[in-house]
Design an enzyme around this catalytic site. Structure first.
Site, short mmCIF file in Angstrom:
data_model
loop_
_atom_site.label_atom_id
_atom_site.label_comp_id
_atom_site.label_asym_id
_atom_site.label_seq_id
_atom_site.Cartn_x
_atom_site.Cartn_y
_atom_site.Cartn_z
N SER A 22 0.85 -1.19 0.00
CA SER A 22 0.00 0.00 0.00
C SER A 22 0.88 1.24 0.00
O SER A 22 2.01 1.21 0.50
CB SER A 22 -0.91 0.00 1.24
N SER A 23 0.36 2.30 -0.59
CA SER A 23 1.13 3.54 -0.65
C SER A 23 0.17 4.73 -0.70
O SER A 23 -1.02 4.58 -0.94
CB SER A 23 2.03 3.55 -1.88
#
Length: 326
Positions: A97-98
């Protein structure tokens, strides 16, 4: 922020860094088509959505808002307002995730052509920052965000609450949409796919828009029926974490022997390779690319009709059309 209560100096630093980010996005022209987004980016505090993140300095350096070192906390705040993507969740070296690059987020939100009163489904909750921007513009009750990973949705809820927003956060397979909240006027995905999930069309109102990353680009589809949508790619390249649980990019690495090095390293050629994977071999793709004058992304589009789904160059019924890879 836990053991380090926010002080006026830290608040001022965050406000100053946020204002500088807004100026950078402004200068890029990202929201020129819908400048209302400027106010949302100026108001929503990105640092509250990234209490820690990783940057590549000799590997992964973790920046943390709870660090006992004041200088480290200052680097954390300044980094949170850089116009760059931030890695927020890693597992065994894999990025899960970012927080996307803010100017790219602004590009996408402007291209979504949101109107007051619209309902929006976001696929990929991430940190919650994008959902907060949407909620700031439309109101909490008109925004739904979904993610497969319960850890991600739980942290997104916490971040959103800390920033004062309460859109609906759902844990589930984004490829299936959120039927209990449908219909939607807009669908926006912040994860990469290789095909268009039919559930998104079925859960969209006629005339709705779907914006999604596909083949290192961003395609915007207009939905005309529950089984029909069509649209073109935006000019900008886009690289996102793949969707987990639904259709996603993949496959064996392509063999590019016989393709000139200059083409192999060209972003637009690699976009064509990704878009035609399974239909054209790299040498055929290179011949087409050269013949058509190295076309920009905007010349390509996607059509979904019934059980068919294809990419095309210039014209959906023209000579250059390819079924999307599965």
């Amino acid at each position: 922020m836990g053991g380090h209560a926010p002080d006026r100096e830290q608040d001022d630093l965050a406000a100053s860094a946020r204002a500088a980010l807004v100026r950078r996005i402004d200068a890029s022209g990202a929201w020129a088509a819908d400048p209302v987004w400027r106010e949302a980016f100026a108001a929503v505090p990105r640092h509250l959505f990234v209490p820690y993140y990783y940057v590549g300095v000799g590997g992964y350096e973790r920046r943390w808002g709870e660090s006992p070192d004041p200088q480290a906390r200052e680097r954390w705040i300044r980094g949170a307002y850089e116009d760059t993507p931030l890695a927020t969740r890693l597992r065994d070296g894999e990025l899960l995730s970012s927080s996307s690059q803010p100017s790219l987020m602004a590009d996408m939100l402007a291209a979504l052509r949101v109107e007051d009163g619209n309902t929006v489904l976001e696929i990929g909750a991430g940190t919650g920052y994008n959902a907060a921007l949407l909620a700031h513009r439309l109101g909490d009750d008109r925004v739904t965000t979904v993610d497969l990973d319960p850890e991600i949705t739980e942290s997104a809820r916490r971040h959103l609450a800390a920033a004062g927003y309460q859109p609906v956060v759902v844990t589930g397979d984004g490829a299936r949409g959120v039927p209990e909240r449908a219909p939607f006027d807009r669908v926006i995905a912040t994860c990469a796919l290789s095909t268009v999930p039919r559930a998104w069309l079925a859960q969209s109102r006629p005339g709705g828009r779907i914006l999604m990353p596909l083949a290192t680009g961003l395609v915007v589809l207009t939905v005309t029926a529950a089984d029909h949508a069509e649209g073109r790619f935006l000019h900008t390249p886009a690289y996102f974490v793949p969707l987990r649980g639904g259709s996603r990019p993949g496959g064996e690495p392509l063999q590019l022997g016989g393709v000139p090095r200059r083409a192999r390293e060209d972003d637009l050629f690699r976009f064509l390779l990704a878009l035609t994977r399974g239909s054209l071999d790299p040498q055929e793709a290179h011949s087409l690319w050269q013949q058509e004058g190295r076309p920009q992304r905007e010349r390509y589009g996607i059509t979904v009709s019934g059980d068919r789904e294809w990419a095309w160059l210039d014209d959906p019924e023209g000579p250059y059309a390819w079924p999307l890879p599965t």
